[in-house]
Write a protein that holds these residues in place. Sequence first.
Motif, short mmCIF file in Angstrom:
data_model
loop_
_atom_site.label_atom_id
_atom_site.label_comp_id
_atom_site.label_asym_id
_atom_site.label_seq_id
_atom_site.Cartn_x
_atom_site.Cartn_y
_atom_site.Cartn_z
N GLN A 341 16.34 33.90 -79.31
CA GLN A 341 17.46 33.32 -80.07
C GLN A 341 18.67 34.10 -79.61
OE1 GLN A 341 17.60 30.87 -82.85
NE2 GLN A 341 16.02 30.28 -81.29
N HIS A 342 18.63 35.34 -79.23
CA HIS A 342 19.79 35.96 -79.02
C HIS A 342 20.15 36.43 -77.60
CE1 HIS A 342 19.01 36.81 -83.20
NE2 HIS A 342 20.31 36.95 -83.06
N ALA A 343 19.21 36.02 -76.65
CA ALA A 343 19.55 36.38 -75.03
C ALA A 343 20.60 35.78 -74.58
CB ALA A 343 18.27 35.74 -74.08
N PHE A 344 21.27 34.70 -74.84
CA PHE A 344 22.38 34.07 -74.41
C PHE A 344 23.67 34.67 -74.93
CE2 PHE A 344 25.81 30.80 -74.36
CZ PHE A 344 25.83 30.82 -72.85
N TRP A 345 23.31 35.13 -76.15
CA TRP A 345 24.55 35.78 -76.84
C TRP A 345 24.75 37.34 -76.32
CZ3 TRP A 345 23.51 40.13 -80.10
CH2 TRP A 345 24.76 40.72 -80.66
N LEU A 346 23.67 37.98 -76.25
CA LEU A 346 23.43 39.35 -75.39
C LEU A 346 24.20 39.12 -74.18
CD1 LEU A 346 20.24 40.90 -76.44
CD2 LEU A 346 22.60 41.65 -76.94
N GLY A 347 23.83 38.26 -73.43
CA GLY A 347 24.13 38.14 -72.00
C GLY A 347 26.07 37.86 -71.78
N GLU A 348 26.33 37.06 -72.73
CA GLU A 348 27.89 36.90 -73.08
C GLU A 348 28.56 37.94 -73.45
OE1 GLU A 348 28.81 32.27 -74.23
OE2 GLU A 348 27.89 33.62 -75.79
N CYS A 349 27.85 38.91 -74.43
CA CYS A 349 28.58 40.38 -74.79
C CYS A 349 28.51 41.07 -73.53
CB CYS A 349 27.52 40.64 -75.85
SG CYS A 349 27.83 39.78 -77.36
N ILE A 350 27.62 41.11 -72.74
CA ILE A 350 27.81 42.24 -71.63
C ILE A 350 28.40 41.79 -70.71
CG2 ILE A 350 26.25 42.95 -69.56
CD1 ILE A 350 23.85 43.05 -71.59
N GLY A 351 28.36 40.59 -70.36
CA GLY A 351 29.81 39.92 -69.51
C GLY A 351 31.23 40.04 -69.76
N LEU A 352 31.62 39.77 -71.12
CA LEU A 352 32.80 39.81 -71.54
C LEU A 352 33.22 41.51 -71.31
CD1 LEU A 352 32.97 37.36 -74.31
CD2 LEU A 352 34.35 37.12 -71.92
N THR A 353 32.19 42.45 -71.62
CA THR A 353 32.30 43.74 -71.96
C THR A 353 32.76 44.15 -70.31
OG1 THR A 353 31.00 44.33 -73.69
CG2 THR A 353 31.44 46.02 -72.16
N CYS A 354 31.98 43.71 -69.37
CA CYS A 354 32.41 44.22 -67.90
C CYS A 354 33.71 43.71 -67.67
CB CYS A 354 31.26 43.50 -67.02
SG CYS A 354 29.52 44.27 -67.32
N ALA A 355 34.01 42.56 -68.08
CA ALA A 355 35.46 41.79 -67.40
C ALA A 355 36.40 42.57 -68.09
CB ALA A 355 35.48 40.36 -68.00
N PHE A 356 36.40 42.97 -69.69
CA PHE A 356 37.36 43.65 -70.27
C PHE A 356 37.57 45.06 -70.13
CE2 PHE A 356 37.35 40.02 -73.69
CZ PHE A 356 38.02 39.22 -72.73
N SER A 357 36.39 45.59 -69.67
CA SER A 357 36.21 47.15 -69.44
C SER A 357 36.74 47.65 -68.06
CB SER A 357 35.09 47.62 -69.81
OG SER A 357 34.39 47.36 -70.91
N MET A 358 36.86 46.59 -67.30
CA MET A 358 37.07 47.04 -65.74
C MET A 358 38.50 47.59 -65.75
SD MET A 358 36.18 44.50 -62.40
CE MET A 358 34.91 43.75 -63.43
N VAL A 359 39.55 46.69 -66.28
CA VAL A 359 40.84 47.48 -65.91
C VAL A 359 41.26 48.84 -66.50
CG1 VAL A 359 43.21 46.97 -66.66
CG2 VAL A 359 41.87 45.00 -65.49
N PRO A 360 40.64 49.06 -67.76
CA PRO A 360 41.04 50.49 -68.31
C PRO A 360 40.31 51.66 -67.49
CG PRO A 360 40.38 49.11 -69.88
CD PRO A 360 40.36 48.22 -68.87
N ILE A 361 38.98 51.12 -66.90
CA ILE A 361 38.22 52.05 -66.05
C ILE A 361 39.19 52.32 -64.73
CG2 ILE A 361 36.55 52.54 -64.53
CD1 ILE A 361 34.80 50.68 -66.93
N ILE A 362 39.65 51.39 -64.07
CA ILE A 362 40.51 51.38 -62.87
C ILE A 362 41.53 52.40 -62.93
CG2 ILE A 362 41.69 50.13 -61.19
CD1 ILE A 362 39.76 47.86 -61.56
N SER A 363 42.26 52.11 -64.28
CA SER A 363 43.77 52.79 -64.55
C SER A 363 43.33 54.10 -64.39
CB SER A 363 44.03 52.33 -66.00
OG SER A 363 43.45 52.54 -67.00
N PHE A 364 42.17 54.79 -64.89
CA PHE A 364 41.89 56.20 -64.82
C PHE A 364 41.35 56.51 -63.54
CE2 PHE A 364 41.64 55.41 -69.45
CZ PHE A 364 42.34 56.62 -70.03
N MET A 365 41.10 55.70 -62.79
CA MET A 365 40.62 56.12 -61.40
C MET A 365 41.88 55.99 -60.47
SD MET A 365 37.21 53.74 -60.96
CE MET A 365 36.96 54.44 -59.36
N ILE A 366 43.20 55.28 -60.58
CA ILE A 366 43.97 55.32 -59.62
C ILE A 366 45.22 56.18 -59.87
CG2 ILE A 366 43.19 53.23 -58.62
CD1 ILE A 366 45.20 51.68 -60.12
#
Length: 366
Positions: A341-366
């Motif tokens: 019942q929750h696999a698709f929801w979990l996949g969406e949460c992980i996908g959006l987390t990767c998308a929204f977290s990418m920029v802050p991570i990059i900002s600390f690297m450059i």
Amino acid sequence: LGLCTFPRRKGPPCFGDFRGPCAMAGTLLARPTEAFDIPQKDALQESAFRLQAGGDQDVEAPTGRECMEEATLLKNDLTQIPPISSTIDPLLRTEVPAGSEPCMCLGFSRRFRFLQLVTVLVTIAFLFLQPFWSWLFNDYLGFASRLCHTPAEHITCGSGENYVEIARRLKRLDDHGRLVGCACENSIFGDWACAANADTFSVSYYISTAPGTGAMAAVAAWPIISQWLHGSGFFILAGSGQHREDDAMQKMLMVLLRVTQVAFQFFFGLFLFNTLCILPTAHGIVVTSFILALIAHFVVLAVAVGASTTVGKVIRVAASIGTVSVITGFVWPVGPSWLGQHAFWLGECIGLTCAFSMVPIISFMI
């Protein structure tokens, strides 16, 4: 953004480093025998000054009065610069001295980077705790009794459970003592007790109510702003990559960055408008569209900064994890189990987390 509150960073000699205590957010990049790309004149006239300093010594942070004096001097210097078109025009040319490396100098303060991190953590908490928010508002705070009016016998569960029994167990009664449930657009968030009138849980399911849609728009706004700043909006990031000596390639990448970011913004807005329970077909189309646009955006960004660089590798890994998670959740068999019942929801949460977290991570690297 605290642009006048932090000293110049430590590091090796960096010719063309405009990250001074009074430098504005849109700082410059020095490239061998290439032009500086600078923001428009009007933006520079307010808060910036050119600081050429090398070596490992810090520059003492100036006072507010010194910032104003330096900004005034810069304003006077810029009166001789003609208006700049909407495209990035080469205005200043310089050579990189021997022993110096071309560098990318970002003027965002630590406080702004910390703000990026905090807003992303808030977004992640909102996504992964959606069942909790649903329980908190619908049952613990009692909004289900006030806002849910669908007779319990008219609701089916994706897991196959009997919703009447669920409503009885949770004591969901209306003013007349009848068992009711939270169907489409009822209560604050989609019902956590079971996937009501849906095959499975999803992010779209939980935010299909008016308050849920508003909450999603609110928490996603800040990470998306960061994407604009570090993607199509922050041209220095693309200009520092492996194609910086190829003007045609660089311009093409910049166009693609803008197009993919605009496409994502457009379809993400339609995703919020076309809720799952009201316009399910249109919802599926726009969700697929904004996911594809976002994947394309990060692929182009990785190529722009150099796919083999550390930043490029981080982008590729995060985009790959997010894409695989969404696809895995989509193809996971739907069933009565919790994961079914929750696999698709979990996949969406992980996908959006990767998308929204990418920029802050990059900002600390450059």
